[in-house]
Design an enzyme around this catalytic site. Structure first.
Site, mmCIF file in Angstrom:
data_model
loop_
_atom_site.group_PDB
_atom_site.id
_atom_site.type_symbol
_atom_site.label_atom_id
_atom_site.label_comp_id
_atom_site.label_asym_id
_atom_site.label_seq_id
_atom_site.Cartn_x
_atom_site.Cartn_y
_atom_site.Cartn_z
ATOM 1 N N GLU A 196 10.537 -8.235 -2.527
ATOM 2 C CA GLU A 196 11.249 -7.595 -2.377
ATOM 3 C C GLU A 196 10.456 -7.333 -0.531
ATOM 4 O O GLU A 196 8.827 -7.267 -0.350
ATOM 5 C CB GLU A 196 10.429 -6.334 -2.807
ATOM 6 N N LEU A 197 11.037 -7.629 0.497
ATOM 7 C CA LEU A 197 11.357 -7.862 2.091
ATOM 8 C C LEU A 197 11.069 -6.660 2.911
ATOM 9 O O LEU A 197 11.583 -5.308 2.481
ATOM 10 C CB LEU A 197 11.515 -9.487 2.345
ATOM 11 N N TRP A 200 0.719 -1.184 0.044
ATOM 12 C CA TRP A 200 -0.148 0.360 -0.191
ATOM 13 C C TRP A 200 1.006 1.126 0.080
ATOM 14 O O TRP A 200 0.435 2.657 -0.470
ATOM 15 C CB TRP A 200 -1.223 0.247 1.269
ATOM 16 N N LYS A 234 -2.488 -8.027 -7.654
ATOM 17 C CA LYS A 234 -3.724 -7.966 -6.789
ATOM 18 C C LYS A 234 -2.796 -6.514 -5.513
ATOM 19 O O LYS A 234 -2.003 -6.761 -5.081
ATOM 20 C CB LYS A 234 -3.237 -9.596 -5.578
ATOM 21 N N GLU A 263 11.135 -3.292 12.062
ATOM 22 C CA GLU A 263 11.081 -1.673 11.145
ATOM 23 C C GLU A 263 9.738 -1.066 11.461
ATOM 24 O O GLU A 263 8.333 -1.319 11.714
ATOM 25 C CB GLU A 263 10.222 -2.546 9.608
ATOM 26 N N CYS A 294 10.176 0.281 2.905
ATOM 27 C CA CYS A 294 10.667 -0.118 3.582
ATOM 28 C C CYS A 294 12.288 0.194 3.124
ATOM 29 O O CYS A 294 13.566 -0.650 3.850
ATOM 30 C CB CYS A 294 10.635 -1.375 2.491
#
Length: 487
Positions: free
Chosen positions: A260-261, A160, A184, A391, A294
């Site tokens: 991509e974490l 988001w 999605k 994070e 991130c």
């Protein structure tokens, strides 16, 4: 309150699923709400896809795959270039839409339009540069032919926080390579992807090449798509926790994956740094996108000899930041995405304070209808604090100190994540050492913003697999085929 201009824009945005070139309701007829996080007002009702809708979208992508792969690279390039031009023409609308559904200040949303749209232009250029290899084998008995082919139908799950860029960074290279797509978008911010898809259609994209399924039940709808043997590629941007689960699901079909974490970026300021530049870089690396990135600097690791001055300077800057609805003139900090994000920021600050840290500005939840947290500086953060492990994803700048270069490296690398690091030093040799010693996939050396469509974006350790952008980005969507031709 939603203005007339905003109402007019929202009325133009499709809210149905896009499958096989047609806008259609969910088979159940259900919808879910999209809210403006600055006011908590409902701004749209969007089709709520079921697992059956997801499979229909995959059916459409599979049906279109062979024809799309057979199109010329130039044709694929031209479509991407046309959508680049269309996004640029509608830049104000795209930016406003992102601000409405995600909350970021309008100036930053306009920056995202520029950045996100560059993936369309970059991969329009890369589409015509997919190359192979032809040559004699070492024994002289024949020829080696190496060709690149599209991987096949892809499934994308996007977050988001960057509603346009996260869509274009995946869709553009897939289309350039000749792959079809089911995407999605995040439940919280689906409208930008729907608008972008509308522009893709206007640019001449054939039916079935891109399909969009919006849903309030991501796991339920996604699982059958990932389990379908016709799917050949999964790409996800989001948390490491969810990424692990998706990798496990993808393993059943031995899917190509791009992940991509999470990140826990260190921002290291050495004693010889240009402090003015370091403070400017800190403001960008921490507070861009309200800290919800991130790549956001999470841990400010500052040499003990300059830590007090650094903290004083950033505190003065942060205290002057204007907070409000992203559409308002001069606003620098918008709302966090939802109540859970506010609660997390508050808990992390409280934990740090409980261990002896100090808040020099901010630190509190702000009153109002939206989900706002005051931009915050926390100093004297000690090892073991949750704010150094997790994070933050919010406007909280946490400072700890170091004495030696080796200690700085140890602290910076003391995390399971390895997405990006930031280093400020005027010592060129030290800068080169940091490039080698910091365990991250990307690094900003005397720079607080590093993302660029022409550069490979991605991390190491538990921050992900694969790269997006750059010359490397298109290869995530290509498979290598070798043919031997005897003399």
């Amino acid at each position: 309150m939603v203005t007339d201009r905003e109402k007019d824009l929202l009325a133009q945005i499709p809210t149905q699923l896009f499958i096989g070139g047609e806008w259609r309701d969910a088979t159940s007829g259900k919808t879910f709400e999209v809210r403006d996080p600055s006011t908590n007002e409902v701004i749209a009702q969007v089709a709520d896809a079921s697992p059956e809708d997801g499979i229909r979208a995959l059916d459409a992508a599979v049906a279109a795959q062979d024809a799309w792969a057979a199109t010329s690279p130039r044709e694929r390039s031209d479509i991407l270039r046309r959508v680049f031009d269309l996004v640029r023409e509608r830049a104000d609308d795209v930016a406003l839409l992102m601000t409405l559904e995600m909350g970021k200040p309008l100036a930053e949303a306009k920056g995202e339009v520029t950045y996100g749209n560059e993936f369309n232009r970059w991969f329009s250029e890369e589409a015509v540069r997919i190359a192979g290899r032809y040559g004699q084998n070492p024994e002289g008995t024949g020829r080696i032919i190496v060709a690149q082919r599209p991987v096949g139908p892809c499934f994308f799950i996007t977050p988001w926080n960057f509603p346009l860029a996260m869509a274009t960074r995946k869709i553009a290279p897939a289309l350039a390579a000749g792959c079809t797509v089911v995407i999605k978008p995040a439940e919280l911010t689906p409208l930008t992807t729907l608008f972008f898809t509308q522009l893709l259609v206007e640019a001449g994209l054939p039916a079935g090449v891109v399909n969009v399924v919006t849903t309030s039940s991501s796991g339920t709808m996604s699982a059958p798509i990932i389990a379908d043997p016709r799917l050949r590629k999964l790409s996800f941007t989001g948390s490491t926790e969810v990424g692990r689960k998706l990798i496990a699901q993808a393993a059943e079909g031995v899917l190509r994956v791009s992940m991509e974490l999470g990140g826990n970026a260190p921002f290291v300021v050495f004693e010889d740094a240009d402090l003015d530049a370091a403070v400017d870089g800190a403001m960008l690396a921490k507070f861009r996108n309200i800290g919800q990135a991130c790549t956001a600097a999470n841990r400010f690791i500052v040499h003990e000899s300059i830590a007090a001055e650094f903290a004083e300077r950033v505190t003065a800057r942060v205290a002057d930041m204007r907070v409000g609805r992203g559409t308002e003139e001069g606003v620098q900090i918008g709302p966090l995405i939802d109540d859970k994000a506010v609660a997390k920021a508050s808990e992390l600050v409280a934990d740090a304070l409980g261990r002896g840290a100090r808040v020099t500005t901010g630190g509190e939840v702000l009153d109002g209808p939206g989900t706002f947290f005051a931009p915050t500086v926390v100093t004297d953060v000690v090892p073991g604090s949750a704010i150094l492990r997790e994070e933050i994803f919010g406007p909280v700048l946490a400072i700890s100190t170091f004495t030696t270069e080796d200690e700085a490296v140890r602290l910076a690398n003391d995390t399971e994540y390895g997405l990006v690091s930031y280093v400020y030093t005027q010592d060129l040799q030290r800068g080169h050492r940091m490039i080698e010693r910091l365990d991250t996939g990307m690094m900003g050396l005397n720079a607080g913003v590093i993302s660029n469509a022409a550069a490979p974006f991605g991390g190491v350790k538990q921050s992900g697999i694969g790269r997006e952008g750059g010359a490397e980005g298109i290869h995530e969507y290509l498979s290598t085929k070798y043919t031997f031709l005897p003399n």
